[in-house]
Write a protein that holds these residues in place. Sequence first.
Motif, PDB file in Angstrom:
ATOM      1  N   LEU A 285      62.832 -27.638 -55.357  1.00 58.35           N
ATOM      2  CA  LEU A 285      61.456 -27.687 -56.220  1.00 58.35           C
ATOM      3  C   LEU A 285      61.736 -26.577 -57.542  1.00 58.35           C
ATOM      4  CD1 LEU A 285      58.607 -27.885 -53.744  1.00 58.35           C
ATOM      5  CD2 LEU A 285      58.644 -29.576 -55.375  1.00 58.35           C
TER       6      LEU A 285
ATOM      7  N   GLU B   5      54.644 -27.065 -50.692  1.00 57.56           N
ATOM      8  CA  GLU B   5      54.749 -27.945 -51.236  1.00 57.56           C
ATOM      9  C   GLU B   5      56.398 -28.541 -50.698  1.00 57.56           C
ATOM     10  OE1 GLU B   5      55.100 -31.749 -53.176  1.00 57.56           O
ATOM     11  OE2 GLU B   5      53.620 -30.433 -53.329  1.00 57.56           O
TER      12      GLU B   5
ATOM     13  N   ASN C 112      64.058 -28.105 -49.359  1.00 54.37           N
ATOM     14  CA  ASN C 112      63.121 -28.528 -50.464  1.00 54.37           C
ATOM     15  C   ASN C 112      61.771 -27.103 -51.726  1.00 54.37           C
ATOM     16  OD1 ASN C 112      63.346 -31.311 -48.938  1.00 54.37           O
ATOM     17  ND2 ASN C 112      61.858 -30.831 -48.041  1.00 54.37           N
TER      18      ASN C 112
ATOM     19  N   ARG D 188      55.272 -30.482 -47.477  1.00 56.40           N
ATOM     20  CA  ARG D 188      54.803 -31.230 -47.494  1.00 56.40           C
ATOM     21  C   ARG D 188      55.539 -32.584 -47.818  1.00 56.40           C
ATOM     22  NH1 ARG D 188      52.579 -32.704 -51.573  1.00 56.40           N
ATOM     23  NH2 ARG D 188      51.024 -34.195 -50.835  1.00 56.40           N
ATOM     24  N   ARG D 189      56.800 -31.927 -47.870  1.00 51.87           N
ATOM     25  CA  ARG D 189      58.253 -33.312 -48.185  1.00 51.87           C
ATOM     26  C   ARG D 189      59.456 -32.946 -46.820  1.00 51.87           C
ATOM     27  NH1 ARG D 189      59.805 -33.370 -54.006  1.00 51.87           N
ATOM     28  NH2 ARG D 189      57.229 -32.567 -55.080  1.00 51.87           N
TER      29      ARG D 189
ATOM     30  N   THR E 131      62.696 -27.648 -44.975  1.00 52.91           N
ATOM     31  CA  THR E 131      61.676 -26.905 -45.368  1.00 52.91           C
ATOM     32  C   THR E 131      62.417 -26.250 -46.800  1.00 52.91           C
ATOM     33  OG1 THR E 131      59.760 -27.535 -44.177  1.00 52.91           O
ATOM     34  CG2 THR E 131      59.796 -25.794 -45.883  1.00 52.91           C
TER      35      THR E 131
ATOM     36  N   LYS F  85      52.626 -21.416 -53.433  1.00 52.10           N
ATOM     37  CA  LYS F  85      52.482 -22.850 -53.375  1.00 52.10           C
ATOM     38  C   LYS F  85      53.141 -23.574 -53.612  1.00 52.10           C
ATOM     39  CE  LYS F  85      47.991 -22.213 -56.468  1.00 52.10           C
ATOM     40  NZ  LYS F  85      47.854 -23.049 -57.875  1.00 52.10           N
ATOM     41  N   TYR F  86      55.115 -22.989 -53.771  1.00 49.77           N
ATOM     42  CA  TYR F  86      56.574 -24.351 -53.914  1.00 49.77           C
ATOM     43  C   TYR F  86      56.491 -24.235 -52.458  1.00 49.77           C
ATOM     44  CZ  TYR F  86      57.308 -23.365 -58.701  1.00 49.77           C
ATOM     45  OH  TYR F  86      56.852 -23.899 -60.047  1.00 49.77           O
TER      46      TYR F  86
END
Length: 204
Positions: A90, A75, A86, A78-79, A83, A71-72
């Motif tokens: 997170l 996410e 990101n 998506r940012r 990646t 899930k991280y």
Amino acid sequence: MSKRIAAKHKIDRRLQVNLWGRAKSPLNKRESRPGQHGQRRHKPSDFGIQLMAKQKLKGYYGNIGEKQFHKYYVEATRRKGDTGENLVGLLERRLDAVVYRMKFVATPFAARQIVNHGHILVNGKRVNIPSYMVKEGDVVEVRERSRQIPQIMEAIESGERDVPDYMDVDPKAMKGTFVRTPKLADIPYPVQMEPNLVVEFYSR
């Protein structure tokens, strides 16, 4: 030796790195893999290299399950921006990771435990969810009634690690501010992390 410590040592040996940089890691004495005679080393495939990078990064943050870790990654994709950057950003915003970085405890596993037991406040409110995402400017502290817990006092007095510069911590008050989300180069991993390979693993 407790089951928890034995499990951490087994992770170190399986991944062939001193993942948390601890003095008691078995890799400081021997470099064999788990098993009576260790395992023969073969040149890893690209998939194997990517898998090892993922296991290393996921394992470093303690008991994160595969589903949550994925899930991280989702996410992170998506940012805007890189990646891999990101993803580590997170992970570093998790409350248990922040508690560990602020040196309120000695290990990520202990950080998860004291958060679960309600010893940590975020902006004055008790939070007992290790995966809670801390925001820039949030104040994280040890509850006043919990400040005499031996493992917390020992960790704060320990010279084993330094607090990274994306945290502003007052060790005497057992309180700190999460100043900013770090980049990979800012994070004091004891071993080389390769989030770019983790991204390749999931994007196969």
